[in-house]
Scaffold this motif. Structure first.
Motif, PDB file in Angstrom:
ATOM      1  N   HIS A  50      97.604  10.834  -3.871  1.00  0.00           N
ATOM      2  CA  HIS A  50      99.236  11.324  -3.717  1.00  0.00           C
ATOM      3  C   HIS A  50      99.846  11.810  -4.581  1.00  0.00           C
ATOM      4  N   LYS A  51      99.933  11.108  -6.055  1.00  0.00           N
ATOM      5  CA  LYS A  51     100.814  12.080  -6.567  1.00  0.00           C
ATOM      6  C   LYS A  51     100.417  13.247  -6.862  1.00  0.00           C
ATOM      7  N   VAL A  52      98.853  13.369  -7.290  1.00  0.00           N
ATOM      8  CA  VAL A  52      98.129  14.791  -7.111  1.00  0.00           C
ATOM      9  C   VAL A  52      99.041  16.167  -6.398  1.00  0.00           C
ATOM     10  N   ASP A  53      99.019  15.766  -4.875  1.00  0.00           N
ATOM     11  CA  ASP A  53      98.989  15.906  -3.616  1.00  0.00           C
ATOM     12  C   ASP A  53     100.265  16.421  -3.310  1.00  0.00           C
ATOM     13  N   VAL A  54     101.500  15.755  -4.233  1.00  0.00           N
ATOM     14  CA  VAL A  54     102.551  16.252  -4.125  1.00  0.00           C
ATOM     15  C   VAL A  54     102.833  17.285  -5.102  1.00  0.00           C
ATOM     16  N   TYR A  55     102.888  17.053  -6.227  1.00  0.00           N
ATOM     17  CA  TYR A  55     102.618  17.598  -7.218  1.00  0.00           C
ATOM     18  C   TYR A  55     101.750  19.060  -7.060  1.00  0.00           C
ATOM     19  N   ILE A  56     100.998  19.290  -6.795  1.00  0.00           N
ATOM     20  CA  ILE A  56     100.551  20.646  -5.927  1.00  0.00           C
ATOM     21  C   ILE A  56     101.020  21.080  -4.919  1.00  0.00           C
ATOM     22  N   LYS A  57     101.728  20.395  -3.736  1.00  0.00           N
ATOM     23  CA  LYS A  57     101.953  21.548  -3.162  1.00  0.00           C
ATOM     24  C   LYS A  57     103.862  21.463  -3.622  1.00  0.00           C
ATOM     25  N   LYS A  58     104.253  20.848  -4.591  1.00  0.00           N
ATOM     26  CA  LYS A  58     105.829  21.170  -5.230  1.00  0.00           C
ATOM     27  C   LYS A  58     105.129  22.461  -6.125  1.00  0.00           C
ATOM     28  N   LYS A  59     104.598  22.238  -7.002  1.00  0.00           N
ATOM     29  CA  LYS A  59     103.833  23.583  -8.104  1.00  0.00           C
ATOM     30  C   LYS A  59     103.189  24.593  -7.648  1.00  0.00           C
ATOM     31  N   TYR A  60     102.539  24.328  -6.386  1.00  0.00           N
ATOM     32  CA  TYR A  60     101.171  25.279  -6.840  1.00  0.00           C
ATOM     33  C   TYR A  60     101.735  25.514  -5.035  1.00  0.00           C
ATOM     34  N   SER A  61     101.629  25.534  -4.610  1.00  0.00           N
ATOM     35  CA  SER A  61     102.167  26.284  -3.007  1.00  0.00           C
ATOM     36  C   SER A  61     101.174  27.009  -3.039  1.00  0.00           C
ATOM     37  N   GLY A  62     100.126  27.419  -2.420  1.00  0.00           N
ATOM     38  CA  GLY A  62      99.434  28.985  -1.679  1.00  0.00           C
ATOM     39  C   GLY A  62      98.998  29.175  -3.165  1.00  0.00           C
ATOM     40  N   LYS A  63      97.918  28.587  -3.988  1.00  0.00           N
ATOM     41  CA  LYS A  63      97.319  28.836  -5.201  1.00  0.00           C
ATOM     42  C   LYS A  63      96.531  27.621  -5.120  1.00  0.00           C
ATOM     43  N   THR A  64      94.846  28.208  -6.037  1.00  0.00           N
ATOM     44  CA  THR A  64      93.309  27.756  -5.678  1.00  0.00           C
ATOM     45  C   THR A  64      93.912  26.562  -7.199  1.00  0.00           C
ATOM     46  N   THR A  65      93.611  25.514  -6.715  1.00  0.00           N
ATOM     47  CA  THR A  65      93.613  24.748  -8.194  1.00  0.00           C
ATOM     48  C   THR A  65      92.701  24.031  -7.851  1.00  0.00           C
ATOM     49  N   ASN A  66      91.683  23.220  -8.948  1.00  0.00           N
ATOM     50  CA  ASN A  66      90.327  22.377  -8.973  1.00  0.00           C
ATOM     51  C   ASN A  66      90.920  21.356  -9.788  1.00  0.00           C
ATOM     52  N   ILE A  67      90.966  20.624  -8.689  1.00  0.00           N
ATOM     53  CA  ILE A  67      91.516  19.293  -9.522  1.00  0.00           C
ATOM     54  C   ILE A  67      90.452  18.191  -9.044  1.00  0.00           C
ATOM     55  N   ILE A  68      89.814  16.922  -9.697  1.00  0.00           N
ATOM     56  CA  ILE A  68      89.237  16.154  -9.758  1.00  0.00           C
ATOM     57  C   ILE A  68      88.981  15.105  -9.239  1.00  0.00           C
ATOM     58  N   ILE A  69      89.522  13.984  -8.643  1.00  0.00           N
ATOM     59  CA  ILE A  69      89.525  12.666  -9.031  1.00  0.00           C
ATOM     60  C   ILE A  69      88.547  11.475  -8.450  1.00  0.00           C
ATOM     61  N   ILE A  70      88.355  10.550 -10.148  1.00  0.00           N
ATOM     62  CA  ILE A  70      87.350  10.419 -10.009  1.00  0.00           C
ATOM     63  C   ILE A  70      87.287   8.131 -10.160  1.00  0.00           C
ATOM     64  N   SER A  71      87.274   7.272  -9.669  1.00  0.00           N
ATOM     65  CA  SER A  71      88.014   5.990 -10.925  1.00  0.00           C
ATOM     66  C   SER A  71      87.042   6.058 -12.064  1.00  0.00           C
TER      67      SER A  71
END
Length: 317
Positions: free
Chosen positions: A128-149
């Protein structure tokens, strides 16, 4: 000019007979067995008749990375920025669900580097934090963040530890694939693995995983994604009193490139920036000068690698 097919072929039995003559009775050629684990072994005296298939496996261009070890996002950010100046393509962080992503990602351009977050705590909170951060800082841009436990086995994949034997690792993979089939999963797993010192076996293990997923996807066409292989060097693997650590790191990293890992992480950056930098340089040499990262399945056709891959595949079926 003599073509390869015009050379007289020697059978395995003829080869062994000649080798036994050369050994002068001190040892038998048949005794030179390369053993990895139960059910995975082979003679070094192999010919094309001993290998079922040498068809290349599709693999990605391996990205060079550094795994950042820090107990606070500010410290992690500072270490990451120093590594970015040395041309790193991927960053890996051990994080917990309380970390402030503004502090962790400050002055890091996420559209230019891949990021892996290994989460201690709630993975849903971090997502959820990553989704919020990407929408705020990188809207419309391509990022590759992989989240794993950080857990050994979880819904997104598995972690193959350095202390696990090859048999245990293969059983973990098979168990995860069985669980995927049982739960009708539509996402290919993320597999983080500590690189083992057995150079040939490590290459074969990576190839066997990728080949098994190719087979699995033909039976389960609903899976649209590809398996993600993330290779790391564990601290216990390169510490030695007899051999310089970077020599050990050389073949550990090379196995991850030859085995077609998606990401290859060298010496973890905790306190020793020079070791992490030098290890990253080794990756640059393999990728940029040797082009190992740009060739799909560079060891395809190597009889001993193909044989070990075949036998590991049997464990995964």
């Amino acid at each position: 000019m003599v073509l390869w097919d015009e050379f007289e072929k020697v059978s395995t039995s003829e080869w062994l007979k000649k080798a036994n003559i050369d050994l002068k009775g001190k040892k038998q050629a048949e005794d030179f067995i390369y053993k990895v684990c139960e059910g995975v072994d082979c003679s070094p005296f192999l010919t094309e008749g001993d290998v079922l298939s040498a068809k290349p496996i599709y693999g990605p261009s391996t990205k060079s990375g550094v795994h950042i070890l820090a107990d606070h996002p500010v410290a992690a950010n500072s270490k990451a920025i120093s590594m970015l100046s040395y041309g790193v393509e991927a960053l890996s962080f051990d994080v917990n669900d309380t970390w402030d992503l503004d502090l962790l990602f400050g002055n890091i351009y996420l559209e230019m580097v891949s990021v892996i977050l290994q989460v201690e705590g709630s993975i849903d909170v971090v997502r959820h934090k990553v989704d919020v951060y990407i929408k705020k800082k990188y809207s419309g841009k391509t990022t590759n963040i992989i989240i794993i436990s950080a857990k050994e086995s979880h819904d997104t994949g598995i972690y193959l530890k350095y202390e696990n034997t090859v048999s245990e690792r293969l059983n973990l993979i098979k168990g995860h694939l069985d669980e995927m089939a049982l739960n009708s999963s539509t996402t290919a797993p993320i597999i983080i693995l500590d690189l083992k010192k057995d150079f040939l076996a490590q290459i074969a293990e990576l190839r066997a995983i990728r080949k098994r997923m190719e087979q699995y996807k033909t039976v389960h066409p609903e899976i649209k994604s590809e398996v993600l292989l993330i290779s790391r060097i564990h601290q216990d693997a390169y510490i030695s009193d007899q051999i310089h650590p970077l020599i050990i790191c050389n073949y550990l990293i090379m196995s991850s490139y030859l085995g077609m890992s998606d990401f290859s992480f060298g010496v973890p950056f905790a306190d020793d920036v020079e070791a992490a930098r030098l290890c990253l340089n080794i990756q640059h040499i393999f990728k940029e000068e040797s082009n190992l990262g740009y060739v799909s399945d560079p060891v395809a056709g190597s009889y001993i690698i193909e044989k070990l891959t075949e036998q590991m595949l049997l464990h995964l079926e």
